[in-house]
Design a protein around this motif. Structure first.
Motif, PDB file in Angstrom:
ATOM      1  N   MET A   1       0.826  -1.211   0.000  1.00 35.36           N
ATOM      2  CA  MET A   1       0.000   0.000   0.000  1.00 35.36           C
ATOM      3  C   MET A   1       0.852   1.249   0.000  1.00 35.36           C
ATOM      4  SD  MET A   1      -3.309  -0.474   2.462  1.00 35.36           S
ATOM      5  CE  MET A   1      -4.097   1.072   2.094  1.00 35.36           C
ATOM      6  N   GLY A   2       1.913   1.236   0.817  1.00 38.01           N
ATOM      7  CA  GLY A   2       2.795   2.395   0.846  1.00 38.01           C
ATOM      8  C   GLY A   2       3.439   2.659  -0.499  1.00 38.01           C
ATOM      9  N   ALA A   3       3.901   1.587  -1.172  1.00 37.06           N
ATOM     10  CA  ALA A   3       4.527   1.740  -2.484  1.00 37.06           C
ATOM     11  C   ALA A   3       3.517   2.261  -3.504  1.00 37.06           C
ATOM     12  CB  ALA A   3       5.109   0.406  -2.942  1.00 37.06           C
ATOM     13  N   ALA A   4       2.293   1.733  -3.473  1.00 30.74           N
ATOM     14  CA  ALA A   4       1.267   2.160  -4.420  1.00 30.74           C
ATOM     15  C   ALA A   4       0.915   3.628  -4.236  1.00 30.74           C
ATOM     16  CB  ALA A   4       0.016   1.294  -4.252  1.00 30.74           C
ATOM     17  N   LEU A   5       0.792   4.081  -2.986  1.00 29.25           N
ATOM     18  CA  LEU A   5       0.478   5.484  -2.737  1.00 29.25           C
ATOM     19  C   LEU A   5       1.625   6.401  -3.145  1.00 29.25           C
ATOM     20  CD1 LEU A   5      -1.343   5.212   0.706  1.00 29.25           C
ATOM     21  CD2 LEU A   5      -2.334   5.941  -1.457  1.00 29.25           C
ATOM     22  N   THR A   6       2.865   5.936  -2.955  1.00 28.88           N
ATOM     23  CA  THR A   6       4.010   6.733  -3.370  1.00 28.88           C
ATOM     24  C   THR A   6       4.015   6.927  -4.878  1.00 28.88           C
ATOM     25  OG1 THR A   6       5.326   5.968  -1.491  1.00 28.88           O
ATOM     26  CG2 THR A   6       6.525   6.869  -3.372  1.00 28.88           C
ATOM     27  N   VAL A   7       3.763   5.832  -5.620  1.00 29.43           N
ATOM     28  CA  VAL A   7       3.706   5.926  -7.076  1.00 29.43           C
ATOM     29  C   VAL A   7       2.556   6.828  -7.513  1.00 29.43           C
ATOM     30  CG1 VAL A   7       3.277   4.618  -9.190  1.00 29.43           C
ATOM     31  CG2 VAL A   7       4.814   3.704  -7.447  1.00 29.43           C
ATOM     32  N   ALA A   8       1.409   6.711  -6.843  1.00 28.26           N
ATOM     33  CA  ALA A   8       0.257   7.548  -7.199  1.00 28.26           C
ATOM     34  C   ALA A   8       0.571   9.019  -7.019  1.00 28.26           C
ATOM     35  CB  ALA A   8      -0.953   7.145  -6.359  1.00 28.26           C
ATOM     36  N   ARG A   9       1.212   9.362  -5.908  1.00 28.05           N
ATOM     37  CA  ARG A   9       1.539  10.764  -5.667  1.00 28.05           C
ATOM     38  C   ARG A   9       2.533  11.290  -6.703  1.00 28.05           C
ATOM     39  NH1 ARG A   9       1.081   8.743  -0.378  1.00 28.05           N
ATOM     40  NH2 ARG A   9      -0.518   9.831   0.828  1.00 28.05           N
ATOM     41  N   GLU A  10       3.531  10.458  -7.046  1.00 28.31           N
ATOM     42  CA  GLU A  10       4.582  10.932  -7.938  1.00 28.31           C
ATOM     43  C   GLU A  10       4.120  10.974  -9.388  1.00 28.31           C
ATOM     44  OE1 GLU A  10       9.293  10.032  -8.918  1.00 28.31           O
ATOM     45  OE2 GLU A  10       8.233   8.970  -7.317  1.00 28.31           O
ATOM     46  N   LYS A  11       3.406   9.937  -9.838  1.00 27.96           N
ATOM     47  CA  LYS A  11       3.032   9.841 -11.250  1.00 27.96           C
ATOM     48  C   LYS A  11       1.745  10.601 -11.567  1.00 27.96           C
ATOM     49  CE  LYS A  11       6.544   7.229 -12.115  1.00 27.96           C
ATOM     50  NZ  LYS A  11       7.712   7.809 -12.821  1.00 27.96           N
ATOM     51  N   MET A  12       0.749  10.522 -10.673  1.00 30.54           N
ATOM     52  CA  MET A  12      -0.525  11.160 -10.955  1.00 30.54           C
ATOM     53  C   MET A  12      -0.517  12.641 -10.594  1.00 30.54           C
ATOM     54  SD  MET A  12      -3.024   8.139  -9.542  1.00 30.54           S
ATOM     55  CE  MET A  12      -4.477   9.154  -9.702  1.00 30.54           C
ATOM     56  N   GLN A  13       0.226  13.000  -9.545  1.00 31.56           N
ATOM     57  CA  GLN A  13       0.205  14.391  -9.083  1.00 31.56           C
ATOM     58  C   GLN A  13       1.525  15.120  -9.307  1.00 31.56           C
ATOM     59  OE1 GLN A  13      -0.796  13.657  -4.978  1.00 31.56           O
ATOM     60  NE2 GLN A  13      -2.963  14.009  -5.363  1.00 31.56           N
ATOM     61  N   GLY A  14       2.535  14.404  -9.761  1.00 32.01           N
ATOM     62  CA  GLY A  14       3.840  15.039  -9.920  1.00 32.01           C
ATOM     63  C   GLY A  14       4.468  15.409  -8.603  1.00 32.01           C
ATOM     64  N   LEU A  15       4.111  14.686  -7.534  1.00 30.89           N
ATOM     65  CA  LEU A  15       4.581  15.017  -6.186  1.00 30.89           C
ATOM     66  C   LEU A  15       5.443  13.876  -5.675  1.00 30.89           C
ATOM     67  CD1 LEU A  15       4.449  16.873  -3.689  1.00 30.89           C
ATOM     68  CD2 LEU A  15       2.431  15.610  -2.963  1.00 30.89           C
ATOM     69  N   ALA A  16       6.749  14.059  -5.672  1.00 34.01           N
ATOM     70  CA  ALA A  16       7.663  13.046  -5.144  1.00 34.01           C
ATOM     71  C   ALA A  16       7.755  13.225  -3.631  1.00 34.01           C
ATOM     72  CB  ALA A  16       9.038  13.192  -5.772  1.00 34.01           C
ATOM     73  N   THR A  17       7.477  12.181  -2.873  1.00 29.12           N
ATOM     74  CA  THR A  17       7.416  12.295  -1.424  1.00 29.12           C
ATOM     75  C   THR A  17       8.743  11.924  -0.778  1.00 29.12           C
ATOM     76  OG1 THR A  17       6.564  10.042  -1.299  1.00 29.12           O
ATOM     77  CG2 THR A  17       4.950  11.825  -1.342  1.00 29.12           C
ATOM     78  N   ALA A  18       9.132  12.705   0.206  1.00 31.50           N
ATOM     79  CA  ALA A  18      10.298  12.405   1.028  1.00 31.50           C
ATOM     80  C   ALA A  18       9.848  11.507   2.177  1.00 31.50           C
ATOM     81  CB  ALA A  18      10.890  13.705   1.557  1.00 31.50           C
ATOM     82  N   PRO A  19      10.788  10.944   2.930  1.00 32.14           N
ATOM     83  CA  PRO A  19      10.388  10.173   4.109  1.00 32.14           C
ATOM     84  C   PRO A  19       9.514  11.030   5.020  1.00 32.14           C
ATOM     85  CG  PRO A  19      12.721   9.855   3.658  1.00 32.14           C
ATOM     86  CD  PRO A  19      12.246  10.927   2.721  1.00 32.14           C
ATOM     87  N   PRO A  20       8.414  10.479   5.565  1.00 31.00           N
ATOM     88  CA  PRO A  20       7.489  11.295   6.359  1.00 31.00           C
ATOM     89  C   PRO A  20       8.121  11.794   7.647  1.00 31.00           C
ATOM     90  CG  PRO A  20       6.946   8.971   6.549  1.00 31.00           C
ATOM     91  CD  PRO A  20       8.001   9.066   5.496  1.00 31.00           C
ATOM     92  N   ALA A  21       7.668  12.977   8.064  1.00 29.68           N
ATOM     93  CA  ALA A  21       8.133  13.525   9.333  1.00 29.68           C
ATOM     94  C   ALA A  21       7.572  12.702  10.487  1.00 29.68           C
ATOM     95  CB  ALA A  21       7.700  14.980   9.453  1.00 29.68           C
TER      96      ALA A  21
END
Length: 254
Positions: A1-21
Motif C-alpha cells: 500500500m505504501g509503495a502504491a500510494l508513493t507511485v500515485a503521488r509521484e506519477k498522478m500528481q507530480g509530487l515526489a514524497t520524502a520520508p514522512p516527518a
C-alpha cells in the motif's frame, strides 16, 4: 500500500514524497490548552444546523431533520482536531495518566501518528453502531487529494483541565503510507440523515475540517539523494581515469 500510494503521488500528481516527518522525541515546549488554541495547533470547526440543512437542499432528505426549523443557528457539529503525536502537544491536551498510556502505545506503534478528535454537540464523532479498534464510520481523511487510512486507537481518553466538554477519541494513521503530519490534511465528517420509517433510505453530506501541525514539533529522516548518472559513471571508471591521466602526463613529458 505504501509503495502504491508513493507511485500515485509521484506519477498522478507530480509530487515526489520524502520520508514522512515524525514527532521529534527531544523537542521540549511548555504548552497548555489555551496555547494550542492561540497558536493554531488545535483546530476547531463549527457547522450550524442551517449550514448543514443547506447542504441537503434539493435532496430526498432535505426535510428529515426538524432541528434547523426551530434552532437554525445552534451548532450541529463542533469538532476539535489535535495531533497528539508530539509529546509537548499531548502533555497539554491529556491528563497525566492518559499521556503516559499514549506514550506506551507509541513505543509499540512507533509508525502511527495519533489524532485527537473532540465533538461537543449533537453530531458525535461516530455512530452508535461503531465498533472500537476499527475505522470510524463517520470520519475519514485525505491529504493532497489521496485518502488517509484512519483507525480507532482504542485508548481511554481523559482530557486535561479547561478542555472542551464532549466525546473524545484518538485515531491513528500509519506514516509509512504517506501521511505527512506537518502538511495540511483534511478530516471529512459525514452528516447522515434517514428518510422513511420501515426501510429508511440513508443520505449524507460531507463536512470538511482542515488541519496542519507546526513543523517545529517534527523531525524527518535524512533523505539520500542519488548521484546523477554521469557522476556514477565517473566513479565506476575511477581507476581507468587515473591510469589514463598518468599515461597522458608521461606522454606529454616525452
Amino acid at each position: 500500500m505504501g509503495a502504491a500510494l508513493t507511485v500515485a503521488r509521484e506519477k498522478m500528481q507530480g509530487l515526489a514524497t520524502a520520508p514522512p516527518a515524525f514527532p521529534d522525541p527531544d523537542y521540549q515546549e511548555e504548552l497548555n490548552w489555551q496555547d494550542l488554541i492561540d497558536q493554531g495547533i488545535a483546530t476547531c470547526k463549527v457547522y450550524t444546523n442551517a449550514q448543514v440543512d443547506a447542504l441537503f437542499d434539493g435532496t430526498l432528505w432535505e426535510d428529515d431533520d426538524p432541528e434547523p426549523q426551530y434552532s437554525p443557528d445552534d451548532p450541529y457539529l463542533d469538532l476539535w482536531v489535535v495531533d497528539v503525536g508530539p509529546k509537548a502537544i499531548a502533555r497539554a491536551a491529556l491528563t497525566t495518566d492518559s499521556y503516559e498510556e499514549l506514550q506506551r502505545f507509541m513505543e509499540i506503534s512507533d509508525n502511527d501518528e495519533l489524532i485527537l478528535v473532540i465533538e461537543t454537540v449533537r453530531h458525535g464523532p461516530v455512530s452508535e453502531d461503531f465498533v472500537r479498534n476499527t475505522a470510524p464510520d463517520w470520519i475519514s481523511a485525505e491529504q493532497s487529494g489521496l485518502p488517509v487510512a484512519l483507525r480507532d486507537a482504542d485508548l481511554l481518553v481523559e482530557l486535561a483541565d479547561n478542555m472542551p466538554d464532549g466525546v473524545a477519541m484518538i485515531l491513528r494513521t500509519d506514516r509509512r503510507l504517506g501521511f505527512e503530519p506537518s502538511r495540511e490534511w483534511v478530516l471529512k465528517v459525514l452528516a447522515v440523515r434517514e428518510h422513511g420509517m420501515f426501510q429508511p433510505e440513508t443520505g449524507s453530506v460531507t463536512l470538511d475540517v482542515a488541519h496542519i501541525s507546526p513543523e517545529r514539533f517534527f523531525d524527518r529522516p535524512e533523505q539520500i539523494v542519488p548521484a546523477p548518472p554521469w557522476l556514477e559513471a565517473l566513479r565506476n571508471r575511477r581507476l581507468d581515469l587515473v591510469f589514463l591521466g598518468v599515461f597522458l602526463a608521461a606522454l606529454l613529458a616525452v
